[in-house]
Design an enzyme around this catalytic site. Sequence first.
Site, mmCIF file in Angstrom:
data_model
loop_
_atom_site.group_PDB
_atom_site.id
_atom_site.type_symbol
_atom_site.label_atom_id
_atom_site.label_comp_id
_atom_site.label_asym_id
_atom_site.label_seq_id
_atom_site.Cartn_x
_atom_site.Cartn_y
_atom_site.Cartn_z
ATOM 1 N N GLY A 1 -8.036 4.884 7.050
ATOM 2 C CA GLY A 1 -8.902 4.806 8.209
ATOM 3 C C GLY A 1 -8.337 3.863 9.260
ATOM 4 C CB ALA A 2 -7.699 0.484 9.476
ATOM 5 C CB SER A 3 -2.936 1.088 8.065
ATOM 6 O OG SER A 3 -3.182 1.259 6.679
ATOM 7 C CB THR A 4 -0.749 6.095 8.931
ATOM 8 O OG1 THR A 4 -0.008 7.168 8.305
ATOM 9 C CG2 THR A 4 0.008 5.656 10.174
ATOM 10 C CD GLN A 5 -0.295 2.625 4.687
ATOM 11 O OE1 GLN A 5 -0.750 1.960 5.621
ATOM 12 N NE2 GLN A 5 -1.069 3.422 3.974
ATOM 13 C CD GLU B 1 -3.018 0.871 2.329
ATOM 14 O OE1 GLU B 1 -2.859 -0.049 3.160
ATOM 15 O OE2 GLU B 1 -3.930 1.702 2.416
HETATM 16 N N1 LIG Z 1 -14.094 13.287 1.723
HETATM 17 C C1 LIG Z 1 -13.675 13.132 2.968
HETATM 18 N N2 LIG Z 1 -13.824 14.090 3.871
HETATM 19 C C2 LIG Z 1 -13.394 13.954 5.104
HETATM 20 N N3 LIG Z 1 -12.766 12.859 5.562
HETATM 21 C C3 LIG Z 1 -12.593 11.844 4.725
HETATM 22 C C4 LIG Z 1 -13.036 11.923 3.382
HETATM 23 N N4 LIG Z 1 -12.698 10.775 2.781
HETATM 24 C C5 LIG Z 1 -12.103 10.016 3.712
HETATM 25 N N5 LIG Z 1 -12.047 10.653 4.868
HETATM 26 C C6 LIG Z 1 -11.462 10.148 6.126
HETATM 27 O O1 LIG Z 1 -10.072 10.006 5.911
HETATM 28 C C7 LIG Z 1 -9.628 8.804 6.532
HETATM 29 C C8 LIG Z 1 -8.942 7.999 5.493
HETATM 30 O O2 LIG Z 1 -9.891 7.626 4.534
HETATM 31 P P1 LIG Z 1 -9.520 6.591 3.429
HETATM 32 O O3 LIG Z 1 -10.648 6.505 2.502
HETATM 33 O O4 LIG Z 1 -8.166 6.882 2.925
HETATM 34 O O5 LIG Z 1 -9.451 5.252 4.258
HETATM 35 P P2 LIG Z 1 -9.635 3.770 3.747
HETATM 36 O O6 LIG Z 1 -9.065 3.598 2.386
HETATM 37 O O7 LIG Z 1 -11.038 3.383 3.885
HETATM 38 O O8 LIG Z 1 -8.784 3.054 4.845
HETATM 39 P P3 LIG Z 1 -7.528 2.110 4.731
HETATM 40 O O9 LIG Z 1 -6.662 2.621 3.613
HETATM 41 O O10 LIG Z 1 -6.854 2.220 6.048
HETATM 42 O O11 LIG Z 1 -8.098 0.772 4.459
HETATM 43 C C9 LIG Z 1 -10.833 8.112 7.120
HETATM 44 O O12 LIG Z 1 -10.847 8.320 8.512
HETATM 45 C C10 LIG Z 1 -11.998 8.765 6.445
HETATM 46 O O13 LIG Z 1 -13.095 8.837 7.311
#
Ligand SMILES: Nc1ncnc2c1ncn2[C@@H]1O[C@H](COP(=O)(O)OP(=O)(O)OP(=O)(O)O)[C@@H](O)[C@H]1O
Length: 673
Positions: free
Chosen positions: A380-384, A340
């Site tokens: 939402g669950a990890s950071t890189q 990722e």
């Molecule tokens: N349009 C948006 N406005 C505000 N916050 C957002 C928006 N889209 C995503 N987020 C927030 O940003 C964070 C990262 O979202 P992202 O969609 O990258 O996570 P994900 O792909 O679902 O998670 P992961 O990559 O860890 O599986 C989340 O906490 C999400 O709630």
Amino acid sequence: MQADVPADRAGAQAEAQPVKGREQAGYKEGTSRGTVRGQPGRGRQQPGRPGPAVRCGMRSPELPVPPPAAAPRARPGRGRTRTSESGSASLSLRPALPGQAGPRAGEERAEPRSPPPEGRRGLRAQTSPAPIDGTAPARAGGLGLGGRAGTADGSCLRPGPDPGKGCCPSYQDQNLPPTQLASFPIIRPALQDLASSRWHWADQPPPNHGRGCLYGLVFDAGSTHTSLYIYRWPADKENDTGIVSQVEACSVAGPGISSYADDPAGAGAGLKPCLDRAMKIVPAEQQRETPTYLGATAGMRLLREENSTKAEQVLAEVSKAIGAYPVDFRGARILTGSEEGSFGWITVNYLLETLVKFSFAEKWAHPQDTEVLGALDLGGASTQITFQPGVPVEDRNTSVFFRLYGTDYSLYSHSYLCYGQSQALKMLLAALHQASSRAQISHPCYPKGYKETITVAELYNSPCVRAPSSARPGLVLTVTGTGDTDTCHAAVQRLFDFSCGAQGPCGFNGVYQPPVRGHFFAFSGFYHSLHFLNLTGGQSLSLVNATIRKICNSSWKQVQELFPTASRTQIRDACTASSYTLTLLLQGYKFNVTTWPNIHFIRQVANTDVGWTLGYMLNLTNMIPSEPPPAVVGLLRSIWIAATVLLAIMLLLSSCLLTATCCQRDSSGYEQL
Ligand SMILES: Nc1ncnc2c1ncn2[C@@H]1O[C@H](COP(=O)(O)OP(=O)(O)OP(=O)(O)O)[C@@H](O)[C@H]1O
């Protein structure tokens, strides 16, 4: 994550896993180098079959077998459930297999969460100049995708002007000077030209050469939501680099697929509206040769740790749903944290053309004067975090090697599981609950006057938080905001262990990390949390700090007035999310007041969302080669020829000069005699 999704999505996020240093399939571990070796898009694997025989950096049809997750130097969190994924050695891309559950056991794990490394591979670049904040300006002549629109119901977020037909931007159209990155001297040079990979396809013309465009589909099945990215590139330019662009991003309704553990069929059904949309965009005669992938991230990594059978069932159902469409489905799998992070890095540098560029000599070459950018991804669950450090990476678990366009890249990459935004906020609430030991929780990061209730079962529904043995699942907890900036800051800091011990420089939780170096693109949650406060425009660190402090001290009534159109969850989390983001960047990743300006918060580059999906597709379709394109080879050959001719002339002149000198001496001697 890349799509524009409501911030109040629930769900955890996953993280990546490191790739073990292994030299197959495009990436190596430890000190080995991953090569990206392009291969034409043909020979695509069919669902159920092994992946393409050759991928970027991978040469074996076999799936790389990553070694068990190397133990990150992470320390167990202090009694807290903490997961960190550490980087890995080199990444290798692996073919996606339908139903394949991704990394094997041991590649990634959850509890005393130590982040697994991730694999990566190489890819190649893409097109246009991009603006740095939010959306980058559309590349001229590109697929002018408009602004974002709809959302959660399978609607398309950025419909293109001519979905389905129309044409891909011409090479010339895309090769325009960047316009909005002028203030970023390191970035700008990379945007000057497009990268090319025509050599890559030189010996094998694309199957549908002459048809206009080729398409690729990638589902980003994140912990909080799923999006389908639709990419396309000119068929007759398939051997050029820098031409893949995003046609649309379709947001799947509902939460991430990991939330369907008890209703796997629902995960598959949810994908259909976006697949239907894709079928309207991709011309019918090209659908069967359109490579289609689904990559799941941290949410599914967490589910797999909790219940691998359920994770497999979810993957099987989404595979079944996609397989019902007439596309070249190449599988659904769970990405490692390392993958990722690495694919995100590749996407960033592909989009900015820092890997290869069109030189003044009208040749594609590695830009000698351009630095690659680092990538910061907050899911939402990890950071890189992935970047090219100025020193050798001492820990092979966080070391990744790529060979792209004939240039070697030695990167540092690490993924921290459970430290994505949603899971981190959940860990914070759980810590506050455990500190209160009552059914009443005072939340210093929630606005004063805000109140909500949550059950113990809802709070402790993730492997990232461990419920106290005394907690009754049905117990209703009342959470009350106190709006106390300093207490909030202290509570957020307690989520981390910032001590490095004797291991040398570190990020947090004892994970090795060399000092950050160069410029970075920070996307996904990093962008969203600060963009909500209008802090993604290059504001100084002091202004960012002051703004967050002000928000955190505001009452519920005040923040509602400040953000009248935002959702309740977005407003509630404005302080928490921005405080967490800042703490992660400064105390976690060790940026400081000097390096802060090097972080560029962005969502898109040239109308293309920044995230791992583009890099993933480029890699799996072998569009990023490990060796320099013929153009570069041609350039070198020309130099050799010129040097040889010059040498010959010099030898000839020297010979003449020598002869003349000798004659003169002879003549002089005669006279003397
Ligand atoms: N349009 C948006 N406005 C505000 N916050 C957002 C928006 N889209 C995503 N987020 C927030 O940003 C964070 C990262 O979202 P992202 O969609 O990258 O996570 P994900 O792909 O679902 O998670 P992961 O990559 O860890 O599986 C989340 O906490 C999400 O709630």
